[in-house]
Design an enzyme around this catalytic site. Sequence first.
Site, short mmCIF file in Angstrom:
data_model
loop_
_atom_site.label_atom_id
_atom_site.label_comp_id
_atom_site.label_asym_id
_atom_site.label_seq_id
_atom_site.Cartn_x
_atom_site.Cartn_y
_atom_site.Cartn_z
N GLU A 185 28.82 -10.47 69.28
CA GLU A 185 27.54 -10.02 69.85
C GLU A 185 26.41 -10.31 68.86
O GLU A 185 25.42 -10.96 69.19
CB GLU A 185 27.63 -8.53 70.16
CG GLU A 185 26.34 -7.92 70.69
CD GLU A 185 26.41 -6.41 70.78
OE1 GLU A 185 25.59 -5.84 71.52
OE2 GLU A 185 27.27 -5.79 70.12
N HIS A 186 26.53 -9.79 67.64
CA HIS A 186 25.54 -10.00 66.58
C HIS A 186 26.17 -10.84 65.47
O HIS A 186 27.27 -10.52 65.01
CB HIS A 186 25.09 -8.68 65.96
CG HIS A 186 24.53 -7.68 66.93
ND1 HIS A 186 23.21 -7.67 67.31
CD2 HIS A 186 25.12 -6.66 67.58
CE1 HIS A 186 23.01 -6.66 68.16
NE2 HIS A 186 24.16 -6.04 68.36
#
Length: 355
Positions: free
Chosen positions: A249-250
């Site tokens: 995601e990040h």
Amino acid sequence: EVVEAIRHAHANIQRFHAEQMPEPMWFMEVEKGIMAGEKITPIASAGLYVPRGKGAFPSVMLMLTVPAKVAGVPRIVVVTPPNPQGKADPAALVAADIAGVREVYAVGGMAAVAGLAFGTQRLPRVSKIIGPGSSYVSAAKRLLYGVVDVGLPAGPSESIILCDETADPRLAALDLLVEAEHGAESAALLVTHSRAVADEALRLLPEYIAELPEWRRKFVESVLSTYGGILLTRNLEESIAFVNDYAPEHLEVLTADPFSTLNRIQNAGEILLGGYTPIPTSNYALGLNAILPTGGFARSFSSVSVWDFLKRSGIGYCNREGYERLHETTVRLADYEDFPAHAMALRKRRAIWSE
């Protein structure tokens, strides 16, 4: 002070998403006499899920309402779990107000998702439901696939801090904790080929974790003993290969030349370059959208954007000359695919026009 912070973040998020807006209509000449294009229109309604289970999230309210407003969605409905007094979080309501959204319901979990999908006496049925939530909210949205557009898969938080030997282990250790404090279901990894960076970050972690409040400390300790930790690879190439396979995601890139590393990253919800661009800055105020695909879906999904609230309609136009250019090709393909009505509509057209 919180209101001013929300206003500042709102301005940057709005500026970024305004740049994403396409032309409302475009055409091109495919051949002489043949035009093709698209008309871009907003979806009729959107249900935005702003979580509250493990904290208050006015930032998520901004990340969802701003692109919906920029896209021009006529009806924007927000659902958010109530606090123990049965009220929505006041900062989240301020964020909604600043974004220009007025319809907010204090309801959460699977019930809120079902209400938006089917409609109730109070909740309107919407065209699309989007926003992060617990594993229960994510499961509810998956069950409703085919009933309503449930948007990108945005479940428990996850991050990778990608480091080479030049990374500051203090920054790496601090940033490893960021997504880990979201909850026990989160995942947080520090990936590096540098034994020195890994060892020093590992040494520092207990000190940094001890400074957290107890309830957040428990989340971090749980994550780092289950879905998180430090992964030591043989070289930077292997670290990058792991990132692309994991599709986090990040992704935070702490390497000597983060822009060079950027060219080799294929799968990540967002890619943050250098120690001056930590995940929290992007989560709140950089302007990028922080609602991102999780669970490996960054291989095929993108972050929330104005495109989540827009739809495209193809537009075509032929004059007589253009039609004649396509006639034989179209008839041959219709005949081959055994669609006689298709072919008849074309062949008889010429007879009708010749009358």
